[in-house]
Motif scaffolding. Sequence first.
Motif, PDB file in Angstrom:
ATOM      1  N   GLU A  68       0.807  -1.226   0.000  1.00 26.69           N
ATOM      2  CA  GLU A  68       0.000   0.000   0.000  1.00 26.69           C
ATOM      3  C   GLU A  68       0.839   1.275   0.000  1.00 26.69           C
ATOM      4  O   GLU A  68       0.304   2.352   0.263  1.00 26.69           O
TER       5      GLU A  68
ATOM      6  N   ARG B 162      -0.641   4.150  -2.115  1.00 32.28           N
ATOM      7  CA  ARG B 162      -1.863   4.717  -1.534  1.00 32.28           C
ATOM      8  C   ARG B 162      -1.547   5.486  -0.259  1.00 32.28           C
ATOM      9  O   ARG B 162      -2.136   6.529   0.012  1.00 32.28           O
TER      10      ARG B 162
ATOM     11  N   MET C  54      -2.538   9.656   1.182  1.00 29.51           N
ATOM     12  CA  MET C  54      -3.384   9.976   2.322  1.00 29.51           C
ATOM     13  C   MET C  54      -2.620  10.726   3.413  1.00 29.51           C
ATOM     14  O   MET C  54      -1.495  10.375   3.757  1.00 29.51           O
TER      15      MET C  54
ATOM     16  N   LYS D 282      -9.885  -4.786  -0.331  1.00 31.88           N
ATOM     17  CA  LYS D 282      -9.776  -3.376   0.064  1.00 31.88           C
ATOM     18  C   LYS D 282      -9.977  -2.402  -1.096  1.00 31.88           C
ATOM     19  O   LYS D 282     -10.711  -1.412  -0.957  1.00 31.88           O
TER      20      LYS D 282
ATOM     21  N   SER E  78     -12.644   5.384   9.419  1.00 31.57           N
ATOM     22  CA  SER E  78     -12.896   5.801   8.037  1.00 31.57           C
ATOM     23  C   SER E  78     -13.784   7.037   7.974  1.00 31.57           C
ATOM     24  O   SER E  78     -13.663   7.847   7.048  1.00 31.57           O
TER      25      SER E  78
ATOM     26  N   TYR F 267     -11.434   9.914   8.646  1.00 30.38           N
ATOM     27  CA  TYR F 267     -10.547  10.218   7.532  1.00 30.38           C
ATOM     28  C   TYR F 267     -11.210   9.882   6.201  1.00 30.38           C
ATOM     29  O   TYR F 267     -10.578   9.325   5.300  1.00 30.38           O
ATOM     30  N   ARG F 268     -12.474  10.224   6.084  1.00 28.15           N
ATOM     31  CA  ARG F 268     -13.237   9.895   4.883  1.00 28.15           C
ATOM     32  C   ARG F 268     -12.604  10.499   3.631  1.00 28.15           C
ATOM     33  O   ARG F 268     -12.536   9.864   2.577  1.00 28.15           O
TER      34      ARG F 268
ATOM     35  N   ASP G 216      -9.483  11.125   3.069  1.00 24.10           N
ATOM     36  CA  ASP G 216      -8.270  10.379   2.719  1.00 24.10           C
ATOM     37  C   ASP G 216      -8.602   9.165   1.860  1.00 24.10           C
ATOM     38  O   ASP G 216      -7.970   8.912   0.826  1.00 24.10           O
ATOM     39  N   SER G 217      -9.587   8.395   2.311  1.00 30.02           N
ATOM     40  CA  SER G 217      -9.966   7.176   1.584  1.00 30.02           C
ATOM     41  C   SER G 217     -10.480   7.506   0.188  1.00 30.02           C
ATOM     42  O   SER G 217     -10.158   6.821  -0.785  1.00 30.02           O
TER      43      SER G 217
ATOM     44  N   ILE H  14     -10.049   4.324  -2.220  1.00 24.55           N
ATOM     45  CA  ILE H  14     -10.376   3.140  -1.428  1.00 24.55           C
ATOM     46  C   ILE H  14     -11.859   3.192  -1.073  1.00 24.55           C
ATOM     47  O   ILE H  14     -12.318   4.131  -0.412  1.00 24.55           O
TER      48      ILE H  14
ATOM     49  N   MET I 185     -14.015   2.546   1.152  1.00 21.82           N
ATOM     50  CA  MET I 185     -14.474   2.275   2.511  1.00 21.82           C
ATOM     51  C   MET I 185     -15.943   2.665   2.620  1.00 21.82           C
ATOM     52  O   MET I 185     -16.425   3.548   1.907  1.00 21.82           O
TER      53      MET I 185
ATOM     54  N   VAL J 216     -17.272   6.235   2.509  1.00 23.65           N
ATOM     55  CA  VAL J 216     -17.059   6.886   1.226  1.00 23.65           C
ATOM     56  C   VAL J 216     -18.160   6.495   0.249  1.00 23.65           C
ATOM     57  O   VAL J 216     -18.678   7.323  -0.509  1.00 23.65           O
TER      58      VAL J 216
END
Length: 311
Positions: free
Chosen positions: A85, A88, A92, A153, A205, A208-209, A211-212, A217, A219, A222
């Motif tokens: 990762e 990614r 983030m 993921k 998540s 840090y929505r 970021d994803s 990603i 999540m 999101v």
Amino acid sequence: MAVAAVPEHLVPAVDPAPTARSWRSVVRAYFLLTKPRVIELLLVTTVPAMVLAAGELPSLGLIGAVLLGGALSAGGANTVNCWIERDRDQVMRRTHSRPLPAGDVSPTGALVFGLALEAVAFVWLALTVNLLSASLSVSAMLFYIFVYTIWLKPRSPQNIVIGGAAGAVPALVGWAAVTNSLAVPAWVMFAIVFCCTPPHFWALSVRYRGDSAKAGIPMLPVVVGTAAAARQILVYALVTVIVSFALVPVSDVGWIYGVTALVLGVMFVAAAAALLRKPTPESALKLFHFSNTYLALLFVAIAVDVIVRAG
């Protein structure tokens, strides 16, 4: 014959010699690759499982062997996860300062380190504990890397629901270390951790929505939004509490565990309900931290209950 001096502004600049990194900074970078805070929580679920399986406190030698092997195995899995990762993580805000995105460790060095830890963990557990515990630890790593990190993921908002099984395996390892087998109480402890994982990670998540979303990603917060995710978090919190009481009829835990499970369960559900009422990053972070406390204290209560009643 005299040679004309070259004007100073035309002399190419020479970079100073790079400063050698201290061995402490290198060791620290590799240590951080293992995600030590994650390892702590995994080990907290291992020892109580050993105590419940033994009906008393197992030998300190066995506990030490299992904890060392478990830490090496989890550290290896986390390191390989960081290697996969790294791109990614660089995107983030929450993870861009990790050793690989920050350039503190080379990708090749990280991969070799992670695989070496995993190999040492398997050999150690097989020689000092038993083959079942060693095999379970390796299976958790394989599931975490191939099923969760690589497959689920980046593709499914249910990634952590299924992938969370990897984090629940240490309870099985602890039980197997004592009995060289698996039984219903071990699977109930597995289920407690499994059910607690989605609200734990979904709360993070929510915090840090952005970021994803930035890293692509999917999540749950999101994909479905914060409010819908908060509703599912509450459902999983309720399920976790219900499953925690299933340990009472299938094992030797008594009133100490029962009371603790009740008090912690009420607090866990209340924190999840608070997030549903006010789905803010601050509320999500509080739930994330409390979910760690909930799981740790619940498993400590298992060990305390058994040890106290065993005299």
